[in-house]
Design a protein around this motif. Structure first.
Motif, short mmCIF file in Angstrom:
data_model
loop_
_atom_site.label_atom_id
_atom_site.label_comp_id
_atom_site.label_asym_id
_atom_site.label_seq_id
_atom_site.Cartn_x
_atom_site.Cartn_y
_atom_site.Cartn_z
N LEU A 28 0.84 -1.19 0.00
CA LEU A 28 0.00 0.00 0.00
C LEU A 28 0.87 1.24 0.00
CD1 LEU A 28 -2.40 -1.09 2.89
CD2 LEU A 28 -2.89 -1.22 0.45
N THR A 29 0.33 2.34 -0.48
CA THR A 29 1.04 3.61 -0.37
C THR A 29 0.98 4.05 1.09
OG1 THR A 29 -0.96 4.89 -0.80
CG2 THR A 29 0.40 4.30 -2.72
N PRO A 30 1.91 4.89 1.52
CA PRO A 30 1.88 5.37 2.90
C PRO A 30 0.57 6.07 3.26
CG PRO A 30 4.02 5.85 1.93
CD PRO A 30 3.13 5.34 0.82
N LYS A 31 0.01 6.84 2.34
CA LYS A 31 -1.25 7.54 2.59
C LYS A 31 -2.39 6.54 2.84
CE LYS A 31 -4.26 11.05 0.58
NZ LYS A 31 -4.44 11.98 -0.54
N THR A 32 -2.44 5.47 2.05
CA THR A 32 -3.48 4.45 2.21
C THR A 32 -3.27 3.68 3.50
OG1 THR A 32 -3.75 4.27 -0.18
CG2 THR A 32 -4.55 2.43 1.15
N TRP A 33 -2.03 3.37 3.85
CA TRP A 33 -1.74 2.65 5.09
C TRP A 33 -2.19 3.46 6.30
CZ3 TRP A 33 -1.40 -1.74 7.22
CH2 TRP A 33 -0.81 -1.90 8.48
N LYS A 34 -1.90 4.76 6.30
CA LYS A 34 -2.31 5.62 7.41
C LYS A 34 -3.83 5.68 7.52
CE LYS A 34 1.83 8.46 7.46
NZ LYS A 34 2.42 9.76 7.15
N LYS A 35 -4.52 5.75 6.37
CA LYS A 35 -5.98 5.78 6.38
C LYS A 35 -6.53 4.45 6.91
CE LYS A 35 -10.04 7.45 5.46
NZ LYS A 35 -10.62 8.53 6.25
N LEU A 36 -5.95 3.34 6.48
CA LEU A 36 -6.37 2.02 6.97
C LEU A 36 -6.18 1.92 8.48
CD1 LEU A 36 -7.28 -0.93 6.64
CD2 LEU A 36 -4.91 -1.49 6.01
N GLN A 37 -5.04 2.37 8.96
CA GLN A 37 -4.79 2.34 10.40
C GLN A 37 -5.80 3.20 11.16
OE1 GLN A 37 -0.58 3.44 10.30
NE2 GLN A 37 -0.14 1.48 11.29
N ALA A 38 -6.11 4.37 10.62
CA ALA A 38 -7.07 5.26 11.27
C ALA A 38 -8.47 4.64 11.30
CB ALA A 38 -7.11 6.61 10.55
N LEU A 39 -8.87 4.02 10.20
CA LEU A 39 -10.18 3.36 10.16
C LEU A 39 -10.23 2.21 11.16
CD1 LEU A 39 -10.68 3.30 6.30
CD2 LEU A 39 -12.10 4.55 7.94
N ALA A 40 -9.14 1.46 11.25
CA ALA A 40 -9.09 0.34 12.19
C ALA A 40 -9.17 0.83 13.63
CB ALA A 40 -7.80 -0.46 11.97
N VAL A 41 -8.45 1.88 13.96
CA VAL A 41 -8.49 2.44 15.32
C VAL A 41 -9.89 2.94 15.64
CG1 VAL A 41 -7.70 4.39 16.74
CG2 VAL A 41 -6.05 3.02 15.48
N ASP A 42 -10.52 3.63 14.69
CA ASP A 42 -11.89 4.13 14.89
C ASP A 42 -12.87 2.99 15.16
OD1 ASP A 42 -10.99 6.69 14.50
OD2 ASP A 42 -11.77 6.87 12.45
N THR A 43 -12.60 1.83 14.55
CA THR A 43 -13.46 0.66 14.71
C THR A 43 -13.09 -0.15 15.94
OG1 THR A 43 -13.57 0.60 12.29
CG2 THR A 43 -14.42 -1.31 13.43
N GLY A 44 -11.88 0.06 16.46
CA GLY A 44 -11.43 -0.66 17.64
C GLY A 44 -10.84 -2.02 17.34
N VAL A 45 -10.31 -2.19 16.13
CA VAL A 45 -9.69 -3.46 15.75
C VAL A 45 -8.35 -3.19 15.07
CG1 VAL A 45 -11.92 -4.64 15.46
CG2 VAL A 45 -10.88 -3.52 13.50
N SER A 46 -7.62 -4.26 14.76
CA SER A 46 -6.36 -4.13 14.04
C SER A 46 -6.63 -3.89 12.56
CB SER A 46 -5.53 -5.41 14.19
OG SER A 46 -6.19 -6.48 13.53
#
Length: 65
Positions: A28-46
């Protein structure tokens, strides 16, 4: 109740699903990875679990690919 809550974790035994997870690599691009991590944190999962749940929601009947 969330699946797997209260279930004893045993090595090599699936908790949330009927099969054990395996390791795969995605790029993934760094921008997409950061977005994925943010979505995961918002959902409370990895990030891994976020992807798992998203794909399973798309294929809601959970049929084999």
């Amino acid at each position: 109740m969330e699946p797997g809550i209260g279930k004893k974790r045993t090595r090599d035994q699936p908790v949330f699903y009927d099969e054990k997870k395996q390791k795969y690599t995605i790029t993934l691009t760094p921008k997409t990875w950061k977005k994925l991590q943010a979505l995961a944190v918002d959902t409370g999962v990895s990030a891994s679990e976020f992807i798992e749940r998203t794909i399973r929601a798309i294929d809601s009947d959970d049929s084999e690919i």
